[in-house]
Every structure is written in C-alpha cells, then in structure tokens.
Design a protein around this motif. Structure first.
Motif, PDB file in Angstrom:
ATOM      1  N   ARG A 107       0.838  -1.209   0.000  1.00  0.00           N
ATOM      2  CA  ARG A 107       0.000   0.000   0.000  1.00  0.00           C
ATOM      3  C   ARG A 107       0.873   1.259   0.000  1.00  0.00           C
ATOM      4  O   ARG A 107       0.557   2.244  -0.682  1.00  0.00           O
ATOM      5  CB  ARG A 107      -0.923  -0.003   1.217  1.00  0.00           C
ATOM      6  N   LYS A 108       1.976   1.211   0.710  1.00  0.00           N
ATOM      7  CA  LYS A 108       2.879   2.358   0.744  1.00  0.00           C
ATOM      8  C   LYS A 108       3.509   2.600  -0.621  1.00  0.00           C
ATOM      9  O   LYS A 108       3.569   3.747  -1.098  1.00  0.00           O
ATOM     10  CB  LYS A 108       3.956   2.120   1.801  1.00  0.00           C
ATOM     11  N   GLN A 109       3.972   1.539  -1.274  1.00  0.00           N
ATOM     12  CA  GLN A 109       4.613   1.708  -2.581  1.00  0.00           C
ATOM     13  C   GLN A 109       3.602   2.117  -3.649  1.00  0.00           C
ATOM     14  O   GLN A 109       3.926   2.913  -4.540  1.00  0.00           O
ATOM     15  CB  GLN A 109       5.311   0.403  -2.983  1.00  0.00           C
ATOM     16  N   LEU A 110       2.412   1.600  -3.577  1.00  0.00           N
ATOM     17  CA  LEU A 110       1.381   2.028  -4.531  1.00  0.00           C
ATOM     18  C   LEU A 110       1.056   3.502  -4.365  1.00  0.00           C
ATOM     19  O   LEU A 110       0.839   4.225  -5.351  1.00  0.00           O
ATOM     20  CB  LEU A 110       0.116   1.182  -4.355  1.00  0.00           C
ATOM     21  N   GLY A 111       1.008   3.972  -3.119  1.00  0.00           N
ATOM     22  CA  GLY A 111       0.760   5.392  -2.878  1.00  0.00           C
ATOM     23  C   GLY A 111       1.857   6.277  -3.415  1.00  0.00           C
ATOM     24  O   GLY A 111       1.601   7.398  -3.858  1.00  0.00           O
ATOM     25  N   ARG A 114       3.988   5.476  -6.049  1.00  0.00           N
ATOM     26  CA  ARG A 114       4.142   5.361  -7.501  1.00  0.00           C
ATOM     27  C   ARG A 114       2.891   5.763  -8.263  1.00  0.00           C
ATOM     28  O   ARG A 114       2.976   6.268  -9.382  1.00  0.00           O
ATOM     29  CB  ARG A 114       4.517   3.927  -7.877  1.00  0.00           C
ATOM     30  N   PHE A 115       1.727   5.497  -7.703  1.00  0.00           N
ATOM     31  CA  PHE A 115       0.478   5.744  -8.429  1.00  0.00           C
ATOM     32  C   PHE A 115      -0.439   6.630  -7.581  1.00  0.00           C
ATOM     33  O   PHE A 115      -1.593   6.269  -7.297  1.00  0.00           O
ATOM     34  CB  PHE A 115      -0.218   4.418  -8.754  1.00  0.00           C
ATOM     35  N   ALA A 116       0.079   7.768  -7.195  1.00  0.00           N
ATOM     36  CA  ALA A 116      -0.697   8.663  -6.325  1.00  0.00           C
ATOM     37  C   ALA A 116      -1.925   9.215  -7.025  1.00  0.00           C
ATOM     38  O   ALA A 116      -2.952   9.491  -6.385  1.00  0.00           O
ATOM     39  CB  ALA A 116       0.197   9.804  -5.835  1.00  0.00           C
ATOM     40  N   ASP A 117      -1.861   9.412  -8.348  1.00  0.00           N
ATOM     41  CA  ASP A 117      -2.960  10.028  -9.079  1.00  0.00           C
ATOM     42  C   ASP A 117      -3.835   9.005  -9.806  1.00  0.00           C
ATOM     43  O   ASP A 117      -4.634   9.385 -10.655  1.00  0.00           O
ATOM     44  CB  ASP A 117      -2.413  11.027 -10.099  1.00  0.00           C
ATOM     45  N   GLN A 118      -3.700   7.719  -9.491  1.00  0.00           N
ATOM     46  CA  GLN A 118      -4.486   6.685 -10.153  1.00  0.00           C
ATOM     47  C   GLN A 118      -5.331   5.932  -9.141  1.00  0.00           C
ATOM     48  O   GLN A 118      -5.077   5.978  -7.920  1.00  0.00           O
ATOM     49  CB  GLN A 118      -3.576   5.714 -10.913  1.00  0.00           C
ATOM     50  N   ASN A 119      -6.324   5.223  -9.663  1.00  0.00           N
ATOM     51  CA  ASN A 119      -7.229   4.464  -8.806  1.00  0.00           C
ATOM     52  C   ASN A 119      -6.530   3.204  -8.303  1.00  0.00           C
ATOM     53  O   ASN A 119      -6.169   2.326  -9.085  1.00  0.00           O
ATOM     54  CB  ASN A 119      -8.490   4.097  -9.593  1.00  0.00           C
TER      55      ASN A 119
END
Length: 212
Positions: free
Chosen positions: A170-174, A176-181
């Motif tokens: 969840r941390k890495q997704l936030g 790398r993909f902060a502006d995506q669903n």
C-alpha cells in the motif's frame, strides 16, 4: 393546270430556331459519353459509382450480416470462443490488450510483479496443509499434537506475513500511483500470494528477487 402538285412545307421547319439545332448535337454527345462510362452493377441507379475500397467494405458488411437467428447465435458463439482464446493466451503471456478487466492497468501489473518478486508464506499453504492432514490422520498422539501445532503456526505466519506485505504494498502504490485508482489492488495482490507461483494467472513476468 398540268403542273405536278407540290408538297406543302411545314411551317415548323421554316421557323425552327437555330439555337435548338446548335444545342442538339451537344446533348447527343453528352448522352453518348455518359452511356460509355462503366457503372458498377452493385451501384444504385442514379448514383455515382463507389470507389473500390467502399465497394469492398459494403460487400464485407453484407457478407458478415447474419441472415437467420441461428446463424447469428453461431457467430456470437464463435466470437466468444475467439475472445476466450485471446484471454487465455494473454494470461499465459501477459499481453495487456486481452487481459480480463480485473487484471488490466499499471496498478494491477505492479501489484502482480511485487508479489511474484518475493517469497510469501501463504503460497506454501497447500503443500503444508497436505503434510499436516497426513500427520493428523495417523493414529499417533504425538504426531497429531505436532499436526495441530503446525496448523496454528502456519495460520499465524500467514496472517502476519499478509499484514506486513499489505502495509508495504500500500505504501509503494501510494508513492508510484498517487494520481491513479488503487482501490482493491492490495486485496488483489494478497489473493495472488495465496496461490502457488506456477499456478498463478497471469503468469509471473519477473523472477524472485527482481524489483518490479
């Protein structure tokens, strides 16, 4: 009195307009010119001949149009079968174009690669469960006690490893993909971690230890 009778000359011939005589040959020539132009037999009357590409597309559309309900149902089954075949190949090769909706997108791809790049305790659940089941069937109190203890240890390890992996992912997704669903991506990755590596679909595209 003995002269031969003369045929009366029509008045229209005398007073005929020269303008009409000049226009007549041009009309005849235009008619002859139009009659010599080839016309596509499939072109509607009174319309210009379509281009070759347009005519071919019209023929394809007419040929692909089902004539009966049975033929239409057969064509739908064939299209469905072809779509499933494309999805099967995409699941084996990782082609993003034909993947199911739940597997599409850069977020889901990163989640898959993140899980596939590491060892997960949950992926060894099935082989461990078989061993524990065999030990529990044997009528030896010591082995049955070991099997029960192994059940508890395996369950605790899976829960702790899943919580830790979910927090990291969840941390890495936030980042790398902060502006995506990113909704559902962590649960998607954890469900994948429960499967043995060789049984996962889509097939893993990274080796263990690689960074996605």
């Amino acid at each position: 009195m003995g002269s031969t009778p003369r045929h009366p000359v029509p008045l229209g011939f005398v007073f005929r307009s020269r303008a009409k005589e000049e226009k007549a040959p041009s009309v005849d020539k235009a008619a002859v010119t139009d009659s010599k132009q080839p016309r596509d037999p499939q072109a509607p009357k009174g319309r210009p001949t379509p281009k070759r590409s347009e005519a071919q597309s019209q023929r394809r559309s007419v040929a692909n149009t089902p004539t009966t309900r049975k033929e239409g149902a057969k064509r739908q089954r064939e299209e469905r079968r072809a779509q499933l075949e494309r999805q099967r190949k995409a699941l084996a090769g990782g082609d993003e174009r034909y993947l199911p909706a739940r597997d599409k997108g850069p977020v889901r791809k990163f989640a898959r690669d993140w899980v596939d790049s590491r060892f997960n305790v949950a992926e060894f659940f099935l082989p461990l469960a078989v061993i524990i089941l065999v030990l529990s069937v044997v009528r030896v109190p010591a082995l049955q006690s070991i099997a029960l203890l192994l059940w508890l240890v395996v369950i605790v390890l899976i829960v702790l490893d899943s919580l830790l992996n979910g927090f990291r992912l969840r941390k890495q997704l936030g980042e790398r993909f902060a502006d995506q669903n990113r909704r559902g991506a962590v649960a998607y990755a954890l469900m994948r971690s429960l499967q043995m590596r060789r049984l996962r679909l889509p097939k893993p595209q990274v080796k263990r230890g690689e960074r996605p």
